[in-house]
Design a protein around this motif. Structure first.
Motif, PDB file in Angstrom:
ATOM      1  N   THR A 266      -1.058   6.190  -8.380  1.00  0.00           N
ATOM      2  CA  THR A 266      -1.121   7.086  -7.242  1.00  0.00           C
ATOM      3  C   THR A 266      -2.231   7.680  -6.618  1.00  0.00           C
ATOM      4  O   THR A 266      -2.829   7.872  -7.318  1.00  0.00           O
ATOM      5  CB  THR A 266      -0.090   8.155  -7.687  1.00  0.00           C
TER       6      THR A 266
ATOM      7  N   ARG B 242       6.877  -2.665   2.957  1.00  0.00           N
ATOM      8  CA  ARG B 242       6.272  -2.104   1.836  1.00  0.00           C
ATOM      9  C   ARG B 242       5.170  -3.119   1.187  1.00  0.00           C
ATOM     10  O   ARG B 242       5.116  -4.222   1.553  1.00  0.00           O
ATOM     11  CB  ARG B 242       7.420  -1.915   0.837  1.00  0.00           C
TER      12      ARG B 242
ATOM     13  N   VAL C 224      -0.640  -1.152  -0.665  1.00  0.00           N
ATOM     14  CA  VAL C 224      -0.137   0.204  -0.659  1.00  0.00           C
ATOM     15  C   VAL C 224       1.063   0.374   0.011  1.00  0.00           C
ATOM     16  O   VAL C 224       1.801  -0.716   0.712  1.00  0.00           O
ATOM     17  CB  VAL C 224      -1.246   1.064  -0.101  1.00  0.00           C
ATOM     18  N   ASP C 225       1.949   1.301  -0.345  1.00  0.00           N
ATOM     19  CA  ASP C 225       3.182   1.692   0.525  1.00  0.00           C
ATOM     20  C   ASP C 225       2.638   2.918   1.359  1.00  0.00           C
ATOM     21  O   ASP C 225       2.222   4.151   1.158  1.00  0.00           O
ATOM     22  CB  ASP C 225       4.232   2.281  -0.408  1.00  0.00           C
TER      23      ASP C 225
ATOM     24  N   CYS D 247      -1.610   6.639   8.883  1.00  0.00           N
ATOM     25  CA  CYS D 247      -1.646   5.343   7.987  1.00  0.00           C
ATOM     26  C   CYS D 247      -3.148   4.997   7.968  1.00  0.00           C
ATOM     27  O   CYS D 247      -3.658   4.637   6.906  1.00  0.00           O
ATOM     28  CB  CYS D 247      -0.964   4.285   8.639  1.00  0.00           C
TER      29      CYS D 247
ATOM     30  N   PRO E  29       2.829   5.973   4.389  1.00  0.00           N
ATOM     31  CA  PRO E  29       3.619   7.453   4.275  1.00  0.00           C
ATOM     32  C   PRO E  29       5.140   6.939   4.807  1.00  0.00           C
ATOM     33  O   PRO E  29       5.198   6.292   5.811  1.00  0.00           O
ATOM     34  CB  PRO E  29       2.802   8.382   5.068  1.00  0.00           C
TER      35      PRO E  29
ATOM     36  N   LEU F 108      -0.625  13.788   0.057  1.00  0.00           N
ATOM     37  CA  LEU F 108       0.720  12.942  -0.123  1.00  0.00           C
ATOM     38  C   LEU F 108       0.327  11.906  -1.300  1.00  0.00           C
ATOM     39  O   LEU F 108      -0.715  11.240  -1.262  1.00  0.00           O
ATOM     40  CB  LEU F 108       0.823  12.275   1.213  1.00  0.00           C
TER      41      LEU F 108
ATOM     42  N   GLU G 139       7.481   3.325  -2.055  1.00  0.00           N
ATOM     43  CA  GLU G 139       7.739   4.456  -3.054  1.00  0.00           C
ATOM     44  C   GLU G 139       6.816   5.698  -2.507  1.00  0.00           C
ATOM     45  O   GLU G 139       6.680   6.665  -3.452  1.00  0.00           O
ATOM     46  CB  GLU G 139       7.207   4.161  -4.496  1.00  0.00           C
ATOM     47  N   THR G 140       6.251   5.611  -1.415  1.00  0.00           N
ATOM     48  CA  THR G 140       5.278   6.682  -0.872  1.00  0.00           C
ATOM     49  C   THR G 140       6.381   7.822  -0.098  1.00  0.00           C
ATOM     50  O   THR G 140       7.063   7.241   0.602  1.00  0.00           O
ATOM     51  CB  THR G 140       4.225   6.350   0.028  1.00  0.00           C
TER      52      THR G 140
ATOM     53  N   VAL H  91       0.398   8.550  -2.428  1.00  0.00           N
ATOM     54  CA  VAL H  91       0.543   7.218  -2.010  1.00  0.00           C
ATOM     55  C   VAL H  91       0.571   6.245  -3.327  1.00  0.00           C
ATOM     56  O   VAL H  91      -0.241   6.273  -4.061  1.00  0.00           O
ATOM     57  CB  VAL H  91      -0.621   6.905  -0.968  1.00  0.00           C
ATOM     58  N   ALA H  92       1.432   5.326  -2.978  1.00  0.00           N
ATOM     59  CA  ALA H  92       1.908   4.344  -4.160  1.00  0.00           C
ATOM     60  C   ALA H  92       0.993   3.191  -3.746  1.00  0.00           C
ATOM     61  O   ALA H  92       0.851   2.745  -2.567  1.00  0.00           O
ATOM     62  CB  ALA H  92       3.284   4.032  -3.900  1.00  0.00           C
TER      63      ALA H  92
ATOM     64  N   VAL I 135      -4.937   6.775   5.243  1.00  0.00           N
ATOM     65  CA  VAL I 135      -4.616   6.206   3.851  1.00  0.00           C
ATOM     66  C   VAL I 135      -5.604   4.995   3.649  1.00  0.00           C
ATOM     67  O   VAL I 135      -5.959   4.792   2.414  1.00  0.00           O
ATOM     68  CB  VAL I 135      -3.061   5.707   3.925  1.00  0.00           C
TER      69      VAL I 135
END
Length: 296
Positions: free
Chosen positions: A75, A103, A124-125, A142, A127, A81, A131-132, A83-84, A145
């Motif tokens: 994470t 995803r 990554v996932d 994005c 936002p 946030l 799983e984010t 982020v996964a 991220v």
């Protein structure tokens, strides 16, 4: 939704093909926009603006669930946030950027070939995806991220993007994000195209569309259409690029990919047939071509 930017569904964004069943909720929204849009363009424009940024989660495919079993899951906090992040293997980093309503595990078919070639695959996932947490996002969020991921896990040897992810990456790279090689699959070139498809999907009158555009310009910039355009940002990049698009893509027509390839200095363009918007991520020939390009 997407400049939020809208496009990435397995179903094409636009009027459904003849004979295809349209979900009741979508039929109801179309009816409301078509009837009330002429009478209350500002009110309906505000609703359209809200819908533009809204994300949706879809169940993962079996291949994605299997990929999770071998991933190192982490994470990464970005603007508060969680982020996964998913990692496979060791070596130079190849980052995967998924599309809208996608995803990180959509990278599944690329993992083994890239691992065997000695790369570390990271996905990554975004936002509001996978799983984010979250229910809304936009291109700028994005892009932040991606910048955080590169700062944490970089340097990045290569990036593979799908659809909306290509638009995000091009903007992030124009803002300074560094990547060695880029593969851009089924990406939209222009935000105007996304607005037009969104308006078609929702049966919006012109007055509602104009109000939506005005709200986007007010939030981001009057120059949003150029600032976020994939082809405009690609024209400023030097990284070697491979642009792939299928001529049967019902979500993002292949000519959008051609615009990106023509704008990106030295980019290669591969036009496939019969793979559509999402199956292109699982096609063996595409996976082999992408792996070869990343290794070059």
């Amino acid at each position: 939704n997407r400049a939020g930017v809208m496009t990435d569904k397995d179903k094409p964004p636009g009027r459904a093909p003849a004979g295809e069943r349209v979900p009741f909720a979508l039929r109801l929204m179309r009816l409301l926009f078509a009837r009330a849009g002429h009478l209350f363009p500002r009110l309906m424009g505000r609703w359209a603006y809200h819908l533009w940024f809204r994300t949706r989660r879809y169940p993962d495919r079996a291949a994605g669930r299997r990929a999770l079993q071998t991933a190192v899951r982490e994470t990464l906090p970005v603007d508060g946030l969680p982020v996964a992040v998913y990692c496979w293997g060791n070596g130079p980093v190849v980052l995967f950027v998924h599309g809208w309503s996608g995803r990180g595990t959509h990278v599944a078919a690329f993992i083994r070939p890239l691992q065997q070639a000695g790369y570390r695959v990271i996905a990554v996932d975004a936002p509001g995806h996978g799983e984010t947490p979250g229910k809304r996002t936009n291109i700028l969020e994005c892009a932040r991220v991606l910048q955080a991921v590169v700062q944490q896990y970089g340097p990045v040897h290569g990036v593979i993007t799908h659809s909306f992810g290509g638009m995000v990456l091009a903007y992030a790279m124009a803002q300074g994000l560094q990547a060695g090689r880029v593969v851009c699959i089924a990406a939209p070139a222009r935000v105007e195209f996304l607005v037009e498809r969104f308006a078609s999907l929702m049966a919006m009158p012109d007055a509602v569309v104009a109000n939506l555009k005005a709200r986007l310009e007010q939030r981001f910039d009057v120059n949003i259409w150029e600032m976020l355009a994939t082809d405009a940002n690609a024209a400023r990049l030097e990284a070697p690029a491979l642009v792939i698009h299928d001529e049967n893509d019902g979500s993002v027509p292949w000519r959008q990919g051609r615009l990106i390839a023509d704008a990106w200095p030295g980019a290669q363009f591969l036009r496939t047939q019969g793979l559509g918007h999402t199956r292109i991520l699982r096609d063996p020939a595409v996976i082999e071509r992408v792996s070869e390009f990343i290794r070059a």
